[in-house]
Design an enzyme around this catalytic site. Sequence first.
Site, short mmCIF file in Angstrom:
data_model
loop_
_atom_site.label_atom_id
_atom_site.label_comp_id
_atom_site.label_asym_id
_atom_site.label_seq_id
_atom_site.Cartn_x
_atom_site.Cartn_y
_atom_site.Cartn_z
CE LYS A 8 -3.51 4.67 -2.09
NZ LYS A 8 -4.79 5.16 -3.13
CE1 TYR A 12 -4.02 2.04 0.38
CE2 TYR A 12 -2.79 3.11 2.07
CZ TYR A 12 -3.92 2.97 1.10
OH TYR A 12 -4.79 4.12 1.22
#
Length: 287
Positions: free
Chosen positions: A167, A163
């Site tokens: 990002k 994640y």
Amino acid sequence: MDQASIADNGKRIFITGGASGLGRALAERHARAGWRVCIGDLDMERCAGALAAIRVHSPSSHALACDVTREDALQATADWLQCEWGGVDVVVNNAGVAQMGGIAETSLEDWRWAVDINLLGVVRGCKVFVPLLRARDAGGRGGQLVNIASMAGLVHMPQASAYNATKAAVVALSETLQLELEADGIRVSVVCPAFFRTGLAGNMRAANPALEGMTKRLVERARIGADEIADRIFDGMARGDPHILTHPEARRFWRMKRLLPYRLYLALMRRQLSRVAARMRRKAASR
């Protein structure tokens, strides 16, 4: 402003993942401001419910089936917008998923899933819509790209490598495009919210049940919800902010990371993580 002006101010926005969560909140916020809103999503049942709420404020709004893992699906959306609305003013690459797990526990399949949606979904959206935004105004005002990243793209918590990495890549992509598209008059903003109440945890993949439960509790018990985050993003978009950081406390951590010696920053982060872990243990014990 009269009701006709409120219903349609001439501005057009497309939002991926617009049927729920932050995407829907952004869609409704823009509809209330008189924008024509087009939402794209895989879940057409949710799209129908979201569109009904959006059309209360913006009757000419629309919903399309759109899969951000397919460039042809995004291109079909761009073609529809050009044909039916004469183009688009703002594109929000919002669709995303959550993946939690340590580096040894997270499968490469889950890495590919996160990369394909969180990073390449944004890449495809930028690639497809930049020509449409360039064509929007030959006079040099080419609209706006808004890429939804996360504070995880700036401040990296453990047990979330896939994640965090996706990002962070969205932040890097957006900062690249801020310079690359400047001559075209296209503004680029990257949004980095911290935890807020949303449905993101509903489609999360986690390496173990304990990590999944902890993440869901952090989301569900957040102080603010998607509507408030959408308000803050709406204001940042209107200002043309290159970075839209929606949480003041998270903004402080980002500043510390940039300004403090890295060892001191790590010590502060360890202390903060210990406090969060202790708070979660107390809440679990009191249940």
